[in-house]
Design an enzyme around this catalytic site. Structure first.
Site, PDB file in Angstrom:
ATOM      1  N   PRO A  89       1.078  -1.237  -0.081  1.00  0.00           N
ATOM      2  CA  PRO A  89       0.103  -0.008   0.073  1.00  0.00           C
ATOM      3  C   PRO A  89       0.846   1.215  -0.028  1.00  0.00           C
ATOM      4  O   PRO A  89       0.315   2.497  -0.382  1.00  0.00           O
ATOM      5  CB  PRO A  89      -0.771  -0.200   1.101  1.00  0.00           C
ATOM      6  CG  PRO A  89      -0.527  -1.326   2.093  1.00  0.00           C
ATOM      7  CD  PRO A  89       0.591  -2.159   1.095  1.00  0.00           C
ATOM      8  N   GLU A 116       3.242  -7.868   8.650  1.00  0.00           N
ATOM      9  CA  GLU A 116       3.337  -6.385   8.903  1.00  0.00           C
ATOM     10  C   GLU A 116       4.216  -6.130   7.687  1.00  0.00           C
ATOM     11  O   GLU A 116       4.130  -4.931   7.507  1.00  0.00           O
ATOM     12  CB  GLU A 116       3.872  -6.092  10.135  1.00  0.00           C
ATOM     13  CG  GLU A 116       3.017  -6.570  11.279  1.00  0.00           C
ATOM     14  CD  GLU A 116       1.414  -5.931  11.111  1.00  0.00           C
ATOM     15  OE1 GLU A 116       1.475  -4.632  10.787  1.00  0.00           O
ATOM     16  OE2 GLU A 116       0.698  -6.633  11.185  1.00  0.00           O
ATOM     17  N   ARG A 154      -4.461  -9.708 -20.126  1.00  0.00           N
ATOM     18  CA  ARG A 154      -5.168  -9.356 -20.941  1.00  0.00           C
ATOM     19  C   ARG A 154      -4.888  -8.319 -22.191  1.00  0.00           C
ATOM     20  O   ARG A 154      -5.488  -8.377 -23.093  1.00  0.00           O
ATOM     21  CB  ARG A 154      -6.747  -9.001 -20.436  1.00  0.00           C
ATOM     22  CG  ARG A 154      -6.349  -7.566 -19.438  1.00  0.00           C
ATOM     23  CD  ARG A 154      -7.670  -7.484 -18.893  1.00  0.00           C
ATOM     24  NE  ARG A 154      -8.908  -7.456 -19.649  1.00  0.00           N
ATOM     25  CZ  ARG A 154      -9.294  -6.550 -20.342  1.00  0.00           C
ATOM     26  NH1 ARG A 154      -8.715  -5.472 -20.635  1.00  0.00           N
ATOM     27  NH2 ARG A 154     -10.590  -6.695 -20.956  1.00  0.00           N
ATOM     28  N   ASP A 169     -11.766  -0.671 -23.881  1.00  0.00           N
ATOM     29  CA  ASP A 169     -11.798  -0.964 -22.323  1.00  0.00           C
ATOM     30  C   ASP A 169     -11.842   0.752 -21.753  1.00  0.00           C
ATOM     31  O   ASP A 169     -11.265   1.836 -22.196  1.00  0.00           O
ATOM     32  CB  ASP A 169     -10.641  -1.573 -21.654  1.00  0.00           C
ATOM     33  CG  ASP A 169     -11.011  -3.070 -21.757  1.00  0.00           C
ATOM     34  OD1 ASP A 169     -12.101  -3.199 -22.081  1.00  0.00           O
ATOM     35  OD2 ASP A 169      -9.881  -3.538 -21.742  1.00  0.00           O
TER      36      ASP A 169
END
Ligand code: ADE
Length: 263
Positions: A89, A116, A154, A169
């Site tokens: 993150p 963690e 893809r 897309d």
């Protein structure tokens, strides 16, 4: 192309890659995906891969040595150089431009943390970049790695059956996708827009472009830099805002202008 995934749960990635477009890309030889478990490179009877964090606090931190040995084996498995991407993150947010960049690589490695995190020294020494799939915390990098694998697979030439669909897309041109309809034409939930059955390809393309512009303006105003639109796009967007398609109802039912952009 080749993607190596380093994870304490390599079977998870294998499962994700077994279906749909990613599975087909594998079958067609467009993508080879390899899972690696750092536990296989851990020493001792317990094959320990983590330990308590210095300084205290909850959770466990992944040890340097099993990961380093695992990455060494990954590099040795193929002579092509591979950049190592740590799913975290704290990373740079993934977007379609990044996906396109990765899809053009011959090879890269995705490193998934658990607990963690990973000892910072391993990250400093071995990782080329960190990628995040969004501002929320998952319990490990595996789901994030699966997202990268899917989005990249893809885009491989021949992975999609209709060569057009990747181009159409959402995000491929920086805008959201237009709405899609199929049979039946008449349904108690509504009627398919007439233009889509006109057979007039130019009209259909124009309608779709207008829908993409309008939806993006409404739902993701941060993506629309009106000044950077072509004059034709600007005119289409104005037409959308003014016309019956431009009913300004947000997805949550609020009516009105699109939300203020965050600074
Ligand atoms: N690992 C845990 N949370 C993540 C996120 N949001 N993106 C990428 N990897 C992660």
């Amino acid at each position: 192309m080749r993607i190596d995934v380093v994870s304490l749960f390599p079977e998870f990635i294998a499962q994700c890659a077994a279906f749909g477009v990613v599975g087909r890309a594998g079958e067609r030889g467009l993508l080879s995906l390899h899972g690696w478990n750092p536990r296989d490179h851990a020493e001792g009877n317990y094959r320990r891969v983590d330990d308590r964090p210095f300084g205290g606090g909850p959770g466990m931190v992944m040890l340097i040595d099993p990961l380093r040995a695992c990455l060494r084996a990954v590099r040795a498995a193929d002579p092509r150089p591979a950049r190592v991407i740590y799913m975290s993150p704290q990373g740079r947010p993934l977007d379609q431009a990044k996906v396109r960049e990765l899809a053009a690589c011959e090879r890269f490695v995705l490193l998934c943390g658990r607990y963690e995190g990973v000892d910072e020294r391993l990250l400093q020494a071995e990782v080329d970049e960190e990628l995040s799939i969004g501002d929320y915390v998952l319990s490990g990098g595996e789901l994030a790695a699966a997202v990268v694998v899917d989005a990249v697979a893809r885009l491989q030439d021949g992975a999609l059956n209709d060569a057009e669909s990747a181009v159409q897309d959402s995000f491929e041109d920086g805008l959201l996708d237009c709405p899609h309809y199929t049979r039946p034409v008449e349904h108690e939930l509504g009627t398919v827009p007439e233009v889509l059955m006109s057979g007039n390809h130019a009209r259909i393309a124009r309608w779709r472009r207008m829908q993409s512009l309008g939806r993006t303006w409404l739902r993701r105003p941060d993506l629309v830099d009106e000044a950077a639109l072509t004059p034709a796009d600007r005119a289409l967007l104005e037409e959308w805002k003014a016309g019956p398609e431009g009913v300004r109802v947000l997805p949550d039912g609020r009516a009105g202008e699109p939300p203020e952009q965050a600074e």
